[in-house]
Design a protein around this motif. Structure first.
Motif, PDB file in Angstrom:
ATOM      1  N   ALA A  13      66.719 -23.706 -58.038  1.00 33.08           N
ATOM      2  CA  ALA A  13      67.080 -22.351 -58.471  1.00 33.08           C
ATOM      3  C   ALA A  13      68.211 -21.788 -57.611  1.00 33.08           C
ATOM      4  O   ALA A  13      69.157 -21.176 -58.126  1.00 33.08           O
ATOM      5  N   ALA A  14      68.128 -21.997 -56.301  1.00 36.45           N
ATOM      6  CA  ALA A  14      69.168 -21.507 -55.399  1.00 36.45           C
ATOM      7  C   ALA A  14      70.479 -22.260 -55.632  1.00 36.45           C
ATOM      8  O   ALA A  14      71.557 -21.671 -55.584  1.00 36.45           O
ATOM      9  N   ALA A  15      70.391 -23.548 -55.898  1.00 34.19           N
ATOM     10  CA  ALA A  15      71.584 -24.345 -56.170  1.00 34.19           C
ATOM     11  C   ALA A  15      72.261 -23.878 -57.453  1.00 34.19           C
ATOM     12  O   ALA A  15      73.497 -23.805 -57.533  1.00 34.19           O
ATOM     13  N   SER A  16      71.462 -23.538 -58.450  1.00 30.43           N
ATOM     14  CA  SER A  16      72.005 -23.049 -59.710  1.00 30.43           C
ATOM     15  C   SER A  16      72.727 -21.715 -59.498  1.00 30.43           C
ATOM     16  O   SER A  16      73.820 -21.496 -60.018  1.00 30.43           O
ATOM     17  N   ALA A  17      72.112 -20.834 -58.719  1.00 32.27           N
ATOM     18  CA  ALA A  17      72.732 -19.541 -58.430  1.00 32.27           C
ATOM     19  C   ALA A  17      74.025 -19.732 -57.640  1.00 32.27           C
ATOM     20  O   ALA A  17      75.029 -19.056 -57.899  1.00 32.27           O
ATOM     21  N   ALA A  18      74.014 -20.663 -56.703  1.00 36.46           N
ATOM     22  CA  ALA A  18      75.211 -20.933 -55.904  1.00 36.46           C
ATOM     23  C   ALA A  18      76.340 -21.471 -56.778  1.00 36.46           C
ATOM     24  O   ALA A  18      77.504 -21.112 -56.599  1.00 36.46           O
ATOM     25  N   ALA A  19      76.001 -22.299 -57.727  1.00 35.48           N
ATOM     26  CA  ALA A  19      77.010 -22.852 -58.636  1.00 35.48           C
ATOM     27  C   ALA A  19      77.653 -21.738 -59.462  1.00 35.48           C
ATOM     28  O   ALA A  19      78.866 -21.747 -59.699  1.00 35.48           O
ATOM     29  N   LYS A  20      76.844 -20.771 -59.872  1.00 36.36           N
ATOM     30  CA  LYS A  20      77.376 -19.639 -60.642  1.00 36.36           C
ATOM     31  C   LYS A  20      78.324 -18.796 -59.794  1.00 36.36           C
ATOM     32  O   LYS A  20      79.348 -18.313 -60.283  1.00 36.36           O
ATOM     33  N   VAL A  21      77.990 -18.621 -58.512  1.00 33.96           N
ATOM     34  CA  VAL A  21      78.855 -17.859 -57.603  1.00 33.96           C
ATOM     35  C   VAL A  21      80.195 -18.567 -57.461  1.00 33.96           C
ATOM     36  O   VAL A  21      81.257 -17.943 -57.523  1.00 33.96           O
ATOM     37  N   LEU A  22      80.160 -19.891 -57.294  1.00 35.46           N
ATOM     38  CA  LEU A  22      81.402 -20.650 -57.137  1.00 35.46           C
ATOM     39  C   LEU A  22      82.255 -20.617 -58.406  1.00 35.46           C
ATOM     40  O   LEU A  22      83.480 -20.622 -58.334  1.00 35.46           O
ATOM     41  N   ALA A  23      81.604 -20.565 -59.555  1.00 36.49           N
ATOM     42  CA  ALA A  23      82.335 -20.567 -60.824  1.00 36.49           C
ATOM     43  C   ALA A  23      82.920 -19.191 -61.163  1.00 36.49           C
ATOM     44  O   ALA A  23      83.862 -19.101 -61.948  1.00 36.49           O
ATOM     45  N   SER A  24      82.378 -18.141 -60.551  1.00 36.40           N
ATOM     46  CA  SER A  24      82.826 -16.787 -60.863  1.00 36.40           C
ATOM     47  C   SER A  24      84.133 -16.455 -60.146  1.00 36.40           C
ATOM     48  O   SER A  24      84.280 -16.680 -58.946  1.00 36.40           O
ATOM     49  N   SER A  25      85.070 -15.897 -60.893  1.00 30.45           N
ATOM     50  CA  SER A  25      86.334 -15.494 -60.282  1.00 30.45           C
ATOM     51  C   SER A  25      86.184 -14.168 -59.533  1.00 30.45           C
ATOM     52  O   SER A  25      87.054 -13.792 -58.747  1.00 30.45           O
ATOM     53  N   LYS A  26      85.073 -13.456 -59.751  1.00 30.98           N
ATOM     54  CA  LYS A  26      84.844 -12.162 -59.107  1.00 30.98           C
ATOM     55  C   LYS A  26      84.117 -12.281 -57.767  1.00 30.98           C
ATOM     56  O   LYS A  26      83.995 -11.302 -57.047  1.00 30.98           O
ATOM     57  N   SER A  27      83.642 -13.469 -57.428  1.00 35.27           N
ATOM     58  CA  SER A  27      82.914 -13.662 -56.176  1.00 35.27           C
ATOM     59  C   SER A  27      83.874 -13.598 -54.991  1.00 35.27           C
ATOM     60  O   SER A  27      84.996 -14.090 -55.056  1.00 35.27           O
TER      61      SER A  27
END
Length: 50
Positions: A13-27
């Motif tokens: 679950a944490a890895a999935s959330a981290a992947a979303k952060v990396l994919a977001s241009s707003k992070s």
């Protein structure tokens, strides 16, 4: 120099959330750095036992 094995691993679950952060241009840069660190602690597919 041999690096010791790190017994702490990131959950799926944490890895999935981290992947979303990396994919977001707003992070932020700090958020992406933390996400990358978390993903570096995920178990690799090579280390999985069959």
């Amino acid at each position: 120099m041999i690096m010791p094995k790190n017994p702490r691993q990131t959950s799926k679950a944490a890895a999935s959330a981290a992947a979303k952060v990396l994919a977001s241009s707003k992070s932020s840069k700090a958020a992406k750095s933390a996400a990358a660190s978390a993903l570096s602690q995920t178990p690799s597919s090579k280390s999985k036992k069959k």
